[in-house]
Write an enzyme that holds these catalytic residues in place. Structure first.
Site, short mmCIF file in Angstrom:
data_model
loop_
_atom_site.label_atom_id
_atom_site.label_comp_id
_atom_site.label_asym_id
_atom_site.label_seq_id
_atom_site.Cartn_x
_atom_site.Cartn_y
_atom_site.Cartn_z
N ASP A 160 0.85 -1.20 0.00
CA ASP A 160 0.00 0.00 0.00
C ASP A 160 0.88 1.25 0.00
OD1 ASP A 160 -3.24 0.43 1.03
OD2 ASP A 160 -1.90 2.17 0.97
N LEU A 212 -0.13 4.15 1.04
CA LEU A 212 -0.57 5.02 2.15
C LEU A 212 -0.94 6.41 1.64
CD1 LEU A 212 1.84 3.96 5.04
CD2 LEU A 212 -0.39 3.01 4.43
N ASP A 230 4.25 1.84 -4.05
CA ASP A 230 3.26 2.44 -4.95
C ASP A 230 3.16 1.58 -6.20
OD1 ASP A 230 1.98 4.21 -6.87
OD2 ASP A 230 2.48 5.86 -5.51
N ALA A 236 -6.48 1.36 -5.36
CA ALA A 236 -7.11 2.24 -6.35
C ALA A 236 -7.40 3.58 -5.70
CB ALA A 236 -8.42 1.63 -6.86
N GLU A 237 -7.55 4.58 -6.54
CA GLU A 237 -8.24 5.81 -6.12
C GLU A 237 -9.71 5.49 -6.24
OE1 GLU A 237 -7.16 8.59 -4.87
OE2 GLU A 237 -5.01 8.20 -5.07
N THR A 280 -15.75 -2.62 -9.66
CA THR A 280 -16.99 -2.01 -9.20
C THR A 280 -18.13 -2.24 -10.18
OG1 THR A 280 -18.02 0.15 -8.85
CG2 THR A 280 -16.12 0.12 -10.26
N ASP A 281 -19.38 -2.18 -9.69
CA ASP A 281 -20.53 -2.26 -10.59
C ASP A 281 -20.72 -0.97 -11.38
OD1 ASP A 281 -21.45 -0.62 -8.53
OD2 ASP A 281 -23.30 -1.75 -8.17
N GLU A 282 -19.98 0.09 -10.99
CA GLU A 282 -20.15 1.36 -11.69
C GLU A 282 -19.68 1.28 -13.14
OE1 GLU A 282 -19.11 4.88 -9.46
OE2 GLU A 282 -19.32 3.82 -7.56
N TYR A 313 -13.82 8.06 -12.46
CA TYR A 313 -13.52 6.89 -11.62
C TYR A 313 -13.94 5.60 -12.32
CZ TYR A 313 -14.37 3.26 -8.12
OH TYR A 313 -14.41 2.06 -7.45
N ALA A 315 -14.70 5.02 -15.39
CA ALA A 315 -13.99 4.79 -16.66
C ALA A 315 -12.60 4.21 -16.39
CB ALA A 315 -13.89 6.08 -17.45
N LYS A 346 -11.75 2.39 -13.77
CA LYS A 346 -11.92 0.99 -13.31
C LYS A 346 -12.29 0.10 -14.50
CE LYS A 346 -11.70 -0.47 -9.67
NZ LYS A 346 -10.56 -0.98 -8.84
N HIS A 406 -24.49 12.11 -12.12
CA HIS A 406 -24.78 11.19 -11.01
C HIS A 406 -25.64 10.02 -11.51
CE1 HIS A 406 -25.88 11.10 -6.42
NE2 HIS A 406 -25.19 10.06 -6.82
P1 NAD Z 1 -9.99 2.96 -0.30
O1 NAD Z 1 -9.90 4.28 -0.98
O2 NAD Z 1 -10.56 2.88 1.07
O3 NAD Z 1 -8.53 2.30 -0.22
C1 NAD Z 1 -7.66 2.29 -1.31
C2 NAD Z 1 -6.28 1.89 -0.81
O4 NAD Z 1 -5.41 1.83 -1.96
C3 NAD Z 1 -5.67 2.90 0.17
O5 NAD Z 1 -5.12 2.22 1.28
C4 NAD Z 1 -4.59 3.58 -0.65
O6 NAD Z 1 -3.47 4.00 0.14
C5 NAD Z 1 -4.20 2.50 -1.63
N1 NAD Z 1 -3.63 3.08 -2.86
C6 NAD Z 1 -4.13 4.09 -3.61
N2 NAD Z 1 -3.30 4.36 -4.63
C7 NAD Z 1 -2.26 3.50 -4.52
C8 NAD Z 1 -1.09 3.30 -5.28
N3 NAD Z 1 -0.80 4.05 -6.36
N4 NAD Z 1 -0.24 2.30 -4.91
C9 NAD Z 1 -0.51 1.52 -3.83
N5 NAD Z 1 -1.60 1.70 -3.04
C10 NAD Z 1 -2.46 2.68 -3.40
O7 NAD Z 1 -10.76 2.01 -1.31
P2 NAD Z 1 -11.83 0.86 -0.99
O8 NAD Z 1 -13.15 1.48 -0.82
O9 NAD Z 1 -11.27 -0.02 0.03
O10 NAD Z 1 -11.86 0.11 -2.39
C11 NAD Z 1 -10.96 -0.98 -2.65
C12 NAD Z 1 -11.18 -1.45 -4.07
O11 NAD Z 1 -12.54 -1.86 -4.23
C13 NAD Z 1 -10.92 -0.40 -5.15
O12 NAD Z 1 -10.29 -1.02 -6.24
C14 NAD Z 1 -12.30 0.08 -5.52
O13 NAD Z 1 -12.34 0.53 -6.85
C15 NAD Z 1 -13.12 -1.17 -5.32
N6 NAD Z 1 -14.54 -0.94 -5.00
C16 NAD Z 1 -14.90 -0.22 -3.90
C17 NAD Z 1 -16.25 -0.05 -3.59
C18 NAD Z 1 -16.71 0.70 -2.37
O14 NAD Z 1 -17.92 0.82 -2.15
N7 NAD Z 1 -15.83 1.18 -1.50
C19 NAD Z 1 -17.22 -0.56 -4.44
C20 NAD Z 1 -16.81 -1.27 -5.56
C21 NAD Z 1 -15.48 -1.46 -5.82
#
Ligand code: NAD
Length: 350
Positions: A31, A33, A57, A81-82, A130-132, A157, A159, A161, A292
């Site tokens: 991660d 961070l 990273d 992910a972001e 994601t389902d998005e 976002y 796009a 994913k 939205h």
């Molecule tokens: P989050 O934003 O809580 O956590 C993302 C983590 O990734 C963070 O710890 C961050 O430090 C790390 N990260 C970001 N950029 C990085 C990089 N360049 N290198 C290494 N680490 C990096 O996200 P989340 O909500 O836990 O989502 C996790 C995954 O699930 C994502 O891929 C997201 O697209 C997917 N997802 C999330 C949801 C939701 O409702 N939260 C729904 C569908 C899919």
């Protein structure tokens, strides 16, 4: 099993790691961070000899190669992910770098490691999406996203994913990399970063601040409790069919307004306001998010029929647990309120 988890200091990744360690797996958490990370989410496992942390990273390919070489994982779960749609509207660049190029780096590093290791049968690259990516649904409850729904992402976002999902499937087709893809609906639960709807509403209510609802609050999401999601993800990587996609939903569609009213009702019971009024009086409708999506809903047939998975809680039960967790864990959320962008309106498109 030794699993390399990316993004393990985030909301979903940390739930996956806590569960995986409790099931006897070894985990390496890679991660970077970013602002969204909280290593405190992993306090319960941090001293466990089967847990290791690598501050790295995914945009940095040599670092990923180093981590594969050092730890020799059996499988990869790629969650880094972001993840915040509003931030993707204000600054899409890091979403493209991390979600697309970072996934490309992960795939290339995994392919090299897998090939050099003699292409072991059990290796898996599990991409969490994601389902998005499927776009927006009409209100008709008969219409839901299936694994065959065409992609139609509509925010920076989603796009990014969607692009990463295409890369993962291309690496399976072209190079034979054993991949799994899961597309899940909106998660909620403990350790949810306080920029997403449910923690924002819960914490604003506790501070007597307005509870912001975008537009008229009619947007529908299919709410998935994060610990149920973690269960499903481990099941997919252990028993899912290589090359297959599984949609993971909560079977709990609610409009944003219904969801916020439910949270208010729970807080009215657990932490009544001094003046006897309901927290729902704090609900405030604000400018909508540009583009939205109206409705997301998952048809959960495949994962239910093929892997026997179903969510364990209704959204009302999950919200009650979540609100109680926030009431009991101020030490966790209080420091996060001063992180960059938290508490501000983001993603208005201006
Ligand atoms: P989050 O934003 O809580 O956590 C993302 C983590 O990734 C963070 O710890 C961050 O430090 C790390 N990260 C970001 N950029 C990085 C990089 N360049 N290198 C290494 N680490 C990096 O996200 P989340 O909500 O836990 O989502 C996790 C995954 O699930 C994502 O891929 C997201 O697209 C997917 N997802 C999330 C949801 C939701 O409702 N939260 C729904 C569908 C899919």
């Amino acid at each position: 099993m030794k699993i390399l988890v990316t993004g393990g200091a985030g909301f979903i990744g940390s739930a996956v790691i806590r569960l995986a360690i409790s099931r006897g797996h070894s985990v390496i958490n890679l991660d970077a961070l970013t602002y969204a990370a909280c290593l405190e989410n992993l306090a319960a496992v941090a001293d466990n000899p089967t847990y290791a942390f690598e501050h790295a990273d995914i945009r940095n390919r040599p670092e990923i190669d180093r981590i594969f070489g050092k730890h020799q994982p059996d499988m990869v779960m790629h969650l880094a992910a972001e993840s915040h749609v509003d931030r993707s509207i204000d600054g899409p660049g890091t979403f493209m770098e991390t979600n697309i190029l970072g996934t490309f780096n992960m795939l290339e590093a995994a392919r090299k490691y897998w090939a050099e290791g003699g292409k072991p049968d059990g290796f898996r690259f599990h991409h969490i999406s994601t389902d998005e990516v499927y776009g927006s649904l009409p209100p008709d409850p008969e219409v839901q996203f299936t694994e065959d729904t065409p992609y139609d992402p509509r925010s920076p976002y989603s796009a990014s994913k969607a692009s990463s999902d295409h890369l993962v499937r291309a690496w399976a087709e072209t190079y034979g990399l054993p991949v799994l893809v899961t597309n899940c609906s909106n998660n909620y639960g403990p350790y949810h970063f306080p920029e997403k709807l449910i923690p924002v509403v819960t914490l604003n209510a506790l501070h007597g601040k307005p509870l912001p609802i975008y537009g008229d609050g009619s947007n529908v999401r299919d709410w998935l409790y994060v610990e149920d999601h973690a269960e499903a993800l481990l099941l997919v990587i252990e028993r899912g069919e290589v090359g297959r996609t599984y949609n993971i939903g909560g079977e709990n569609e609610r409009s944003n307004l219904q969801l916020v009213e439910t949270i208010c009702g729970i807080l009215d019971r657990l932490r009544p306001r001094g003046d006897g009024s309901s927290y729902s009086e704090l609900i405030t409708f604000v400018a909508d998010r540009p583009g939205h999506d109206a409705r997301y809903a998952i048809d959960p047939s495949r994962i239910r029929e093929e892997l026997g998975w179903r969510p364990s809680v209704t959204v009302e039960e999950g919200l009650e647990r979540t609100v109680r967790w926030y009431l009991d864990n101020e030490d966790w959320w209080r420091p996060l309120l001063s992180r960059q962008g938290v508490g501000q309106r983001l993603g208005t498109g201006r």
